[in-house]
Design an enzyme around this catalytic site. Structure first.
Site, PDB file in Angstrom:
ATOM      1  N   GLY A 293       0.788  -1.228   0.000  1.00 44.88           N
ATOM      2  CA  GLY A 293       0.000   0.000   0.000  1.00 44.88           C
ATOM      3  C   GLY A 293       0.815   1.269   0.000  1.00 44.88           C
ATOM      4  O   GLY A 293       0.251   2.364  -0.106  1.00 44.88           O
ATOM      5  N   ILE A 342      -3.695  -8.675   4.956  1.00 40.33           N
ATOM      6  CA  ILE A 342      -3.332  -7.678   5.966  1.00 40.33           C
ATOM      7  C   ILE A 342      -2.374  -8.339   6.957  1.00 40.33           C
ATOM      8  O   ILE A 342      -2.659  -9.424   7.475  1.00 40.33           O
ATOM      9  CB  ILE A 342      -4.573  -7.173   6.713  1.00 40.33           C
ATOM     10  CG1 ILE A 342      -5.512  -6.446   5.745  1.00 40.33           C
ATOM     11  CG2 ILE A 342      -4.183  -6.272   7.871  1.00 40.33           C
ATOM     12  CD1 ILE A 342      -5.006  -5.111   5.274  1.00 40.33           C
ATOM     13  N   ALA A 366       9.096  -4.334   0.065  1.00 42.89           N
ATOM     14  CA  ALA A 366       9.104  -2.871   0.099  1.00 42.89           C
ATOM     15  C   ALA A 366       8.593  -2.320   1.415  1.00 42.89           C
ATOM     16  O   ALA A 366       8.571  -1.099   1.605  1.00 42.89           O
ATOM     17  CB  ALA A 366       8.256  -2.326  -1.056  1.00 42.89           C
ATOM     18  N   LYS A 413      20.027   6.256   1.703  1.00 36.73           N
ATOM     19  CA  LYS A 413      20.318   6.623   3.094  1.00 36.73           C
ATOM     20  C   LYS A 413      21.004   5.492   3.850  1.00 36.73           C
ATOM     21  O   LYS A 413      21.456   5.685   4.989  1.00 36.73           O
ATOM     22  CB  LYS A 413      19.023   7.051   3.794  1.00 36.73           C
ATOM     23  CG  LYS A 413      18.433   8.328   3.201  1.00 36.73           C
ATOM     24  CD  LYS A 413      17.080   8.645   3.769  1.00 36.73           C
ATOM     25  CE  LYS A 413      16.527   9.922   3.150  1.00 36.73           C
ATOM     26  NZ  LYS A 413      16.341   9.830   1.687  1.00 36.73           N
ATOM     27  N   LYS A 425      18.129   0.255   7.348  1.00 40.14           N
ATOM     28  CA  LYS A 425      18.081  -0.288   5.987  1.00 40.14           C
ATOM     29  C   LYS A 425      19.429  -0.895   5.595  1.00 40.14           C
ATOM     30  O   LYS A 425      19.469  -1.896   4.869  1.00 40.14           O
ATOM     31  CB  LYS A 425      17.691   0.820   4.999  1.00 40.14           C
ATOM     32  CG  LYS A 425      16.260   1.310   5.159  1.00 40.14           C
ATOM     33  CD  LYS A 425      15.223   0.231   4.859  1.00 40.14           C
ATOM     34  CE  LYS A 425      15.076  -0.021   3.391  1.00 40.14           C
ATOM     35  NZ  LYS A 425      13.995  -1.015   3.105  1.00 40.14           N
ATOM     36  N   ASN A 450      15.497   9.515  -3.400  1.00 34.70           N
ATOM     37  CA  ASN A 450      14.136   9.945  -3.117  1.00 34.70           C
ATOM     38  C   ASN A 450      13.256   9.816  -4.355  1.00 34.70           C
ATOM     39  O   ASN A 450      13.719   9.986  -5.488  1.00 34.70           O
ATOM     40  CB  ASN A 450      14.134  11.407  -2.659  1.00 34.70           C
ATOM     41  CG  ASN A 450      14.899  11.599  -1.372  1.00 34.70           C
ATOM     42  OD1 ASN A 450      14.379  11.418  -0.288  1.00 34.70           O
ATOM     43  ND2 ASN A 450      16.175  11.952  -1.488  1.00 34.70           N
ATOM     44  N   SER A 454       6.106  10.902  -3.075  1.00 33.03           N
ATOM     45  CA  SER A 454       5.781   9.788  -2.182  1.00 33.03           C
ATOM     46  C   SER A 454       5.166  10.330  -0.896  1.00 33.03           C
ATOM     47  O   SER A 454       5.333  11.504  -0.545  1.00 33.03           O
ATOM     48  CB  SER A 454       7.039   8.973  -1.859  1.00 33.03           C
ATOM     49  OG  SER A 454       7.979   9.771  -1.167  1.00 33.03           O
ATOM     50  N   VAL A 458       8.769  15.790   0.533  1.00 34.03           N
ATOM     51  CA  VAL A 458       8.761  17.239   0.566  1.00 34.03           C
ATOM     52  C   VAL A 458       7.832  17.838  -0.490  1.00 34.03           C
ATOM     53  O   VAL A 458       7.300  18.941  -0.313  1.00 34.03           O
ATOM     54  CB  VAL A 458      10.202  17.763   0.390  1.00 34.03           C
ATOM     55  CG1 VAL A 458      10.704  17.528  -1.028  1.00 34.03           C
ATOM     56  CG2 VAL A 458      10.311  19.220   0.759  1.00 34.03           C
ATOM     57  N   GLU A 545      19.202  14.181   9.593  1.00 37.92           N
ATOM     58  CA  GLU A 545      19.212  14.625   8.202  1.00 37.92           C
ATOM     59  C   GLU A 545      20.615  15.033   7.780  1.00 37.92           C
ATOM     60  O   GLU A 545      21.342  15.693   8.518  1.00 37.92           O
ATOM     61  CB  GLU A 545      18.243  15.796   8.038  1.00 37.92           C
ATOM     62  CG  GLU A 545      17.879  16.104   6.613  1.00 37.92           C
ATOM     63  CD  GLU A 545      16.719  17.081   6.543  1.00 37.92           C
ATOM     64  OE1 GLU A 545      15.816  16.866   5.717  1.00 37.92           O
ATOM     65  OE2 GLU A 545      16.707  18.058   7.318  1.00 37.92           O
TER      66      GLU A 545
END
Length: 629
Positions: A293, A342, A366, A413, A425, A450, A454, A458, A545
């Site tokens: 989803g 689910i 994913a 990242k 990750k 990025n 999504s 941003v 960040e």
């Protein structure tokens, strides 16, 4: 005719309009034969007329020819003179065939000279029916007093179609064409003057122009991006019609006009896919997608569905995300066998049951928490459990149930991470490296940066801030990111997956990095505002960040593949004992606070350097935003 009825006819789908024209031909062709006989005899033939099947024969001869020549595929509202010549020629040809049949079989009640009259009448009736339909559908349209004045960039067929559609709609009022073709400039098309781009500021002042609609579907992504960059300084709102690949309908209308998307500014060319390899890899097989989803997971499902898998298993924790995707796939692919499970990837029993029941050949993993600041504070342990341990649960179950290929969707990242999300990750990647070779399942990793639009990214935030009147918030004036569109990322993940042999870390070509401040400025200007109207504020880097992201770590190198946008990275080998220690720690039945998570993860990952604001980070002198390079 009342305007509302005219608009209803205009709003009909193209297929319905074509059926109306077919119905008109069904009536007019037999009527043309009857009229020809009446004109020839000078009276209505009551008893001496031809049999009923002679009238039906006009349809049997004419309709297949009209269909073959595409007379029912044309967009009626935009028929031009040459199209009417084709209509008349087709009608005369059909009449000639009818006359030939009549001479061969001898139809009683039809004078031979009436056949000449029939040819002229049938051509005239058929052409007049289409002319009347064209005028009806074009109509007078909306008076335009309350409509937004717009210039249409592109005076070609698409621009002319759009101008007529806008006149009928009422929301926009075309006032001029803009075209780079010198031969067209200064001329008038459909009552609108054709100008060059340098005329736009003058038009804006003189006509109150606030918007430009680019109506050139044939533009390549690079050409479209270059044109948008030329339009950006004008501070006019810019909208687009879809490209050829997106324009499904053959009639361009106001509903097709859309806002400029950030991916339009990137100008990245369409991905070239090996369709045969993907069809062999996915077609007729059971494929499972975890995190189905989410932004990437749902797009993977859309792309996979195109290759006709035997069954597509959706695994998702969010009920809303699952429902939304399920409804979309059922509508687009009613023939596709779907399983909507689910579940939580950390729930080993649920994962075991789904894999055991459906035995997928390929698993795309994913499912992940991806929001860096949100995972950095309060949720660090949950990020690690979901992203790292969840990968282990699904991967181990995949081995037990004979999955042929397991594909981890990773991130840039994960390279030299400074945040918990990136570290989790990177640990998930090491899980796949460890599991690869323990069974028949081949594990692969795909890293990319990025994706535009999504959830939680941003771009939607900027769009909402602009709509609210600003300000647009950017964390740092020098922050840069790699971007690609969601469809492009999903396509390349699939392409990389069918190429791998097991154990590879694929890195996608993300192009050039984009300064976030430039992206914000572009979105402001292309929405028709200036930075004086919509301000930009710098808020400071958020927890975890970085100013820039990397796709490769310092100790890695890449080698090319046969696909220009996919490379293979070499990563350091992970010892089995190392993973066992991590497994024992991550499966413990207690809550671990954020600082302990960072300290422990730093012990497992030497490349992980916690962000300076965390308690587990080494002390560093504070610097203001203004003093950053």
């Amino acid at each position: 005719m009342p305007l509302n009825l005219m608009r209803r006819l205009t709003a009909l789908p193209q297929r319905a309009k074509s059926m109306l024209i077919v119905a008109a031909d069904l009536l007019l062709l037999p009527f043309a034969l009857w009229s020809a006989i009446v004109l020839r005899l000078g009276e209505i033939p009551l008893e001496s007329g031809p049999p009923w099947w002679a009238y039906a024969l006009t349809l049997v001869v004419s309709l297949p020819l009209f269909l073959h020549l595409g007379l029912y595929r044309a967009v009626i509202r935009y028929l031009e003179t040459r199209a009417f010549m084709l209509v008349i020629g087709a009608s005369l040809g059909a009449a000639a065939i009818f006359a030939l049949v009549e001479m061969l079989i001898g139809i009683p009640g039809i004078p031979r000279t009436a056949l000449i009259i029939y040819a002229a009448l049938s051509a005239g009736y058929v052409a007049l029916a289409r002319l009347a339909a064209r005028q009806l559908l074009r109509g007078k349209g909306h008076d335009g007093r309350d409509a937004v004045p717009v210039a249409i960039y592109g005076a070609g067929a698409a621009g002319r179609q759009l101008a007529q559609a806008l006149r009928l709609g009422g929301e926009f009022r075309p006032v001029a064409f803009i075209d780079d073709a010198v031969l067209l400039q200064g001329r008038s098309i459909m009552g609108l003057a054709v100008h060059s781009m340098p005329d736009l500021p003058t038009l804006s002042e003189r006509m109150g122009l606030t918007m430009v609609i680019v109506a050139i579907p044939s533009l390549s992504p690079g050409q479209r991006a270059a044109l948008l960059r030329r339009l950006e300084p004008l501070n006019l709102e810019v909208r687009l019609v879809p490209g050829m690949s997106e324009l499904i309908r053959n009639e361009l209308g106001a509903a097709d006009v859309r806002e400029v998307r950030p991916e339009d500014l990137l100008g990245r060319d369409a991905v070239q896919l090996d369709s045969d390899a993907l069809s062999s890899f996915l077609g007729g097989r059971t494929v499972m997608v975890t995190g189905a989803g989410g932004s990437i997971g749902s797009e993977l499902c859309r792309q996979i569905a195109r290759y006709r898998p035997r069954c597509l298993v959706l695994f998702e924790l969010s009920e809303l995300g699952m429902y939304t995707l399920r409804e979309e796939l059922i509508e687009r692919h009613p023939e596709l066998a779907l399983v909507c499970a689910i579940g939580d990837v950390k729930n080993a029993a649920r994962v075991e049951h789904v894999l055991g029941a459906h035995r997928p050949a390929v698993v795309f993993h994913a499912a992940a928490y991806k929001h860096v600041p949100l995972m950095e504070e309060v949720n660090a342990w949950e990020a690690l459990r979901n992203n790292t341990f969840g990968t282990f649960v699904v991967g181990e179950a995949a081995i037990r149930h004979g999955v042929e290929k397991f594909v981890l969707v990773s991130t840039d990242k994960a390279v030299n991470p400074t945040n918990v999300m990136g570290a989790s990750k990177r640990l998930a990647e090491t899980v796949c490296q460890t599991l690869n070779g323990r069974g028949a399942t081949r594990f692969e990793i795909v890293r990319f940066g990025n994706v535009l639009g999504s959830s939680g990214s941003v771009i939607p935030k900027f769009r909402d801030q602009i709509a609210a009147g600003g300000p647009v918030t950017v964390t740092h004036p020098d922050i840069v990111r790699y971007f690609m569109s969601i469809p492009e990322a999903a396509q390349l993940v699939l392409q990389a997956a069918c190429m791998g042999q097991g154990g590879e870390v694929f890195v996608l070509d993300m192009g050039e990095p984009v300064r976030i401040i430039d992206l914000a400025r572009n979105m402001i200007r292309l929405s028709g505002h200036t930075e004086d109207e919509i301000g930009i504020e710098f808020t400071g880097l958020r927890p975890g960040e970085k100013l820039f992201e990397e796709l490769l770590s310092d100790s890695e190198y890449t080698r090319p593949t046969h696909h220009s946008k996919i490379r293979i990275a070499r990563v350091r080998f992970v010892e089995q004992a190392w993973w066992l220690k991590l497994h024992d720690w991550i499966t413990q039945d207690r809550w671990v606070d954020d600082d302990e998570v960072r300290r422990t993860v730093a012990g497992f990952l030497p490349e992980y350097k916690p962000w300076p604001g965390s308690a587990s980070a080494p002390a560093a002198p504070a610097r203001s935003i203004a003093s950053d390079p």
